[in-house]
Design a protein around this motif. Structure first.
Motif, short mmCIF file in Angstrom:
data_model
loop_
_atom_site.label_atom_id
_atom_site.label_comp_id
_atom_site.label_asym_id
_atom_site.label_seq_id
_atom_site.Cartn_x
_atom_site.Cartn_y
_atom_site.Cartn_z
N LEU A 77 0.81 -1.21 0.00
CA LEU A 77 0.00 0.00 0.00
C LEU A 77 0.85 1.27 0.00
CD1 LEU A 77 -2.94 -0.80 2.46
CD2 LEU A 77 -2.99 -0.77 -0.04
N LEU A 78 2.08 1.15 0.47
CA LEU A 78 2.97 2.31 0.53
C LEU A 78 3.68 2.55 -0.78
CD1 LEU A 78 4.56 1.62 4.05
CD2 LEU A 78 2.64 3.13 3.50
N ARG A 79 3.53 1.62 -1.74
CA ARG A 79 4.27 1.73 -3.00
C ARG A 79 3.32 2.05 -4.15
NH1 ARG A 79 8.92 -2.83 -3.19
NH2 ARG A 79 9.24 -1.76 -5.17
N GLU A 113 -5.40 -3.96 -7.89
CA GLU A 113 -3.95 -4.13 -7.91
C GLU A 113 -3.24 -3.12 -8.81
OE1 GLU A 113 -2.64 -5.94 -5.74
OE2 GLU A 113 -3.11 -8.08 -5.86
N LEU A 114 -3.98 -2.50 -9.73
CA LEU A 114 -3.37 -1.51 -10.61
C LEU A 114 -3.78 -0.09 -10.21
CD1 LEU A 114 -2.94 -4.13 -12.30
CD2 LEU A 114 -3.24 -2.72 -14.34
N GLU A 115 -5.07 0.12 -10.04
CA GLU A 115 -5.55 1.46 -9.71
C GLU A 115 -5.18 1.84 -8.28
OE1 GLU A 115 -9.73 1.53 -10.54
OE2 GLU A 115 -9.42 1.69 -12.71
N VAL A 116 -4.93 3.12 -8.09
CA VAL A 116 -4.58 3.65 -6.77
C VAL A 116 -5.71 4.59 -6.33
CG1 VAL A 116 -2.92 5.01 -5.43
CG2 VAL A 116 -2.12 3.53 -7.30
N ARG A 117 -6.16 4.42 -5.09
CA ARG A 117 -7.24 5.26 -4.56
C ARG A 117 -6.82 5.87 -3.23
NH1 ARG A 117 -11.85 4.47 -7.47
NH2 ARG A 117 -11.77 2.69 -8.91
N ASP A 118 -7.41 7.03 -2.93
CA ASP A 118 -7.10 7.68 -1.67
C ASP A 118 -7.94 7.08 -0.55
OD1 ASP A 118 -9.66 8.78 -1.83
OD2 ASP A 118 -8.95 10.74 -2.51
N LEU A 143 -10.29 7.73 -7.09
CA LEU A 143 -9.22 7.26 -7.98
C LEU A 143 -8.13 8.33 -8.13
CD1 LEU A 143 -8.27 5.00 -9.93
CD2 LEU A 143 -9.51 6.21 -11.75
N ILE A 144 -6.88 7.92 -7.96
CA ILE A 144 -5.74 8.79 -8.23
C ILE A 144 -5.24 8.45 -9.63
CG2 ILE A 144 -3.44 9.49 -7.46
CD1 ILE A 144 -4.18 8.60 -4.66
#
Length: 301
Positions: free
Chosen positions: A90-92, A218-223, A228-229
């Motif tokens: 989660l930190l990466r 696993e691909l998308e990053v969310r806050d 979605l970021i």
């Protein structure tokens, strides 16, 4: 629900694999709204330990696709290793677009590897593998796309994985990297990554439902609010088959790949092939195609 697809398979062995945690890819908070309110109330009887117990984890099991995931509470895990690894991931994250400030080093700055890499299982590089790895590094410095051949597939994969490790350790380029392989070779690549690297490797496979779960988690990053970021991708390495690549090419074309490995590059020989044409539309900084040694040898007159 689970079902056997191979009538000749040993049910005991398959079930053992199915119930081994592959990775955690998400969490589900039970009664999250009330939990949040209670956590801010100094008179609340709930404790941090209570909050932990209310968290449920989305678990992908070994040998099963993402659409066969289950939701598991903390007490269902034998140890905390999978949870710890999930929190580390989660930190990466990696930028989808190559940073504007990135300046590619020139050949005068070439740094070669002199120490033989050692795997987690204690396997040591052979001299010819080190030579091949340094050749890959030199090609990258010179921005020269490469065709890489080896007499044994098993020796070739660790060399290519250690090329990505080199970018990670020397230049803090942790991805995104794309590895394309034949469908029957994807699991072998994953095993080698597990043995030779600490990069976050995600396998994109299965039916459309499974692939969408993979992309969403696993691909998308969310806050923290689930928004979605757009500019980042979660994984370091995306490993997939050529067939799946074609099915999801539009999504993968939105990413600037720092390094692409196209295993079994003979698939690109046909100028009319869909794979070759789709690869041309990808955005990448560097690419290496692999070939079987027999296909690289000059033909006798």
């Amino acid at each position: 629900k689970m079902a056997f697809t191979d009538k000749n398979a040993n049910p005991t062995e398959i079930l053992t694999q199915w119930f081994e945690v592959d990775r955690i890819f998400g969490i589900s908070n039970i009664g999250s709204s009330s939990s949040t309110n209670n956590s801010n109330d100094p008179n609340s009887k709930s404790s941090n330990e209570d909050m932990k117990n209310k968290i449920e984890y989305l678990v992908k099991w070994k040998e099963l696709d993402y659409d066969s995931f289950s939701v598991e509470s903390l007490e269902n895990f034998e140890d905390s290793s999978a949870i710890i690894e999930y929190k580390k991931r989660l930190l990466r994250m990696n930028p989808k677009k190559t940073p504007i400030r990135w300046v590619h080093p020139n050949i005068s700055q070439l740094v070669k590897i002199t120490r033989l890499p050692v795997s987690k299982n204690g396997e040591i590089f052979r001299d010819f593998q080190l030579e091949g790895l340094n050749w890959l590094i030199e090609c990258w410095y010179q921005r020269r796309f490469s065709i890489f051949g080896d007499m044994t597939r098993e020796g070739k994969i660790p060399q290519l994985i250690n090329m990505l490790n080199f970018l990670s350790t020397q230049f803090q380029i942790n991805g995104p990297f794309l590895v394309l392989a034949s469908e029957n070779q994807v699991s072998s690549w994953k095993d080698h990554f597990d043995n030779w690297s600490n990069l976050n490797v995600v396998v994109l496979s299965g039916n459309s439902s499974s692939r969408q779960i993979t992309i969403d988690n696993e691909l998308e990053v969310r806050d923290d609010h689930g928004r979605l970021i757009q500019d980042y991708i979660r994984c370091d390495v995306l490993l997939t088959s050529y067939k799946t690549f074609l099915s999801n090419s539009q999504t993968l074309m939105e990413i600037d790949w720092r390094y692409v490995i196209a295993d079994d590059g003979s698939k690109m020989r046909n100028s009319r092939s869909r794979i070759r044409n789709s690869l041309k539309q990808l955005k990448y900084e560097h690419i290496t195609l692999t070939m079987e040694w027999e296909m690289l040898k000059p033909k006798n007159d």
